[in-house]
Design a protein around this motif. Structure first.
Motif, PDB file in Angstrom:
ATOM      1  N   VAL A   1       0.839  -1.196   0.000  1.00  7.43           N
ATOM      2  CA  VAL A   1       0.000   0.000   0.000  1.00  7.43           C
ATOM      3  C   VAL A   1       0.875   1.248   0.000  1.00  7.43           C
ATOM      4  O   VAL A   1       2.080   1.184   0.256  1.00  7.43           O
ATOM      5  N   GLY A   2       0.249   2.376  -0.266  1.00  8.23           N
ATOM      6  CA  GLY A   2       0.971   3.641  -0.255  1.00  8.23           C
ATOM      7  C   GLY A   2       0.034   4.777   0.100  1.00  8.23           C
ATOM      8  O   GLY A   2      -1.186   4.621   0.076  1.00  8.23           O
ATOM      9  N   SER A   3       0.602   5.926   0.406  1.00 10.32           N
ATOM     10  CA  SER A   3      -0.194   7.114   0.691  1.00 10.32           C
ATOM     11  C   SER A   3       0.388   8.274  -0.094  1.00 10.32           C
ATOM     12  O   SER A   3       1.498   8.200  -0.631  1.00 10.32           O
ATOM     13  N   GLY A   4      -0.388   9.384  -0.167  1.00 16.32           N
ATOM     14  CA  GLY A   4       0.085  10.509  -0.949  1.00 16.32           C
ATOM     15  C   GLY A   4       0.259  10.121  -2.407  1.00 16.32           C
ATOM     16  O   GLY A   4      -0.580   9.426  -2.985  1.00 16.32           O
ATOM     17  N   LYS A   5       1.362  10.552  -3.004  1.00 15.18           N
ATOM     18  CA  LYS A   5       1.584  10.235  -4.419  1.00 15.18           C
ATOM     19  C   LYS A   5       1.817   8.748  -4.649  1.00 15.18           C
ATOM     20  O   LYS A   5       1.701   8.266  -5.785  1.00 15.18           O
ATOM     21  N   TRP A   6       2.142   8.022  -3.556  1.00 13.16           N
ATOM     22  CA  TRP A   6       2.354   6.588  -3.698  1.00 13.16           C
ATOM     23  C   TRP A   6       1.054   5.800  -3.717  1.00 13.16           C
ATOM     24  O   TRP A   6       1.050   4.633  -4.090  1.00 13.16           O
ATOM     25  N   LEU A   7      -0.056   6.414  -3.314  1.00 16.47           N
ATOM     26  CA  LEU A   7      -1.324   5.688  -3.370  1.00 16.47           C
ATOM     27  C   LEU A   7      -1.673   5.295  -4.809  1.00 16.47           C
ATOM     28  O   LEU A   7      -1.937   4.112  -5.067  1.00 16.47           O
TER      29      LEU A   7
END
Length: 246
Positions: free
Chosen positions: A175-181
């Motif tokens: 998983v990722g958040s910000g631009k990594w989502l």
């Protein structure tokens, strides 16, 4: 890939960490996606007795994020990133550009990182999935019910994050958040990930929740379907987020 950024990173590592066992340039500078304002992300392995820490500095006008760790610290960071289903440090070592590699330390760290990435994240347990399903079910009801544009935009972010978390778990993907989502979401499922992201953009531009709702409802079906009545959780001293808040 910008050779000037690589040289800049090497100069800084040599200046700040002359005895580094390993150093890896990661992020946009290593992948060729850096812009004029991009920072430098550098992982640095130091000897035992040093401090595992994160530090931000400015060097030659550019912001630099240092991820500094001992051997023990790196092992702990790898374990924490696996448990959190993020694999941030693993991605840095697996895809970054090696700046320093004393006696093969960088390559051994890269090998452990690649192995973790290939193994994938741990699956969410049944109770956590139920909580995520409940949260997404509730958020979809809000998305359908509210006619306020600002509220709808806020709920859309919750729907996107919750659906992304469940979809990544379904595929045992990181998983990722910000631009990594969006990056991690598309890696997990190009078709459904695109549907979620396009649906979110369509809502933001046209105030129409239908495509996002439909895509998130599809993801909810993969995770076991909507969950509302019958959901129950005992108090454990903390309030567990019912969505993907991390």
């Amino acid at each position: 890939m910008n050779p000037d950024l690589i040289d800049q990173a090497r100069r800084l590592v040599s200046e700040r960490f002359p005895n580094a066992l390993a150093a890896v340039l990661a992020g946009s500078a290593a992948t060729g996606r850096a812009t004029a304002s991009s920072d430098l992300d550098i992982a640095v392995l130091i000897g035992d007795g040093g401090e595992t820490c994160r530090e931000t500095v400015r060097f030659e006008g550019r912001i630099v994020e240092f991820f500094v760790h001992t051997h023990a610290g790196l092992a702990e960071l790898f374990a924490a990133d696996v448990a959190g289903r993020r694999a941030v440090m693993q991605s840095m070592y697996a895809t970054g550009l090696v700046l320093v590699d004393s006696d093969g330390h960088a390559e051994r760290a890269r090998g452990r990182a690649v192995a973790d990435l290939l193994d994938g994240p741990p699956a969410l347990n049944r109770e956590t999935i139920e909580t995520r399903r409940y949260g997404l079910t509730d958020a979809l009801a809000d998305l359908a019910d509210t006619g306020d544009r600002i509220e709808r935009l806020a709920v859309a972010g919750t729907v996107l994050n919750a659906a992304a978390d469940l979809l990544c778990d379904y595929h045992r993907a990181w998983v990722g958040s910000g631009k990594w989502l969006p990056r991690r979401l598309l890696e997990a499922d190009a078709e459904l990930g695109t549907a979620l992201l396009d649906g979110h953009r369509h809502l933001c531009e046209m105030n129409d929740p239908t495509p996002l709702y439909d895509a998130a409802e599809h993801v909810l079906g993969l995770a076991g379907g909507p969950l509302s009545e019958g959901y129950r959780r005992a108090w454990r001293g903390v309030i567990e987020s019912t969505t993907a808040g991390r």
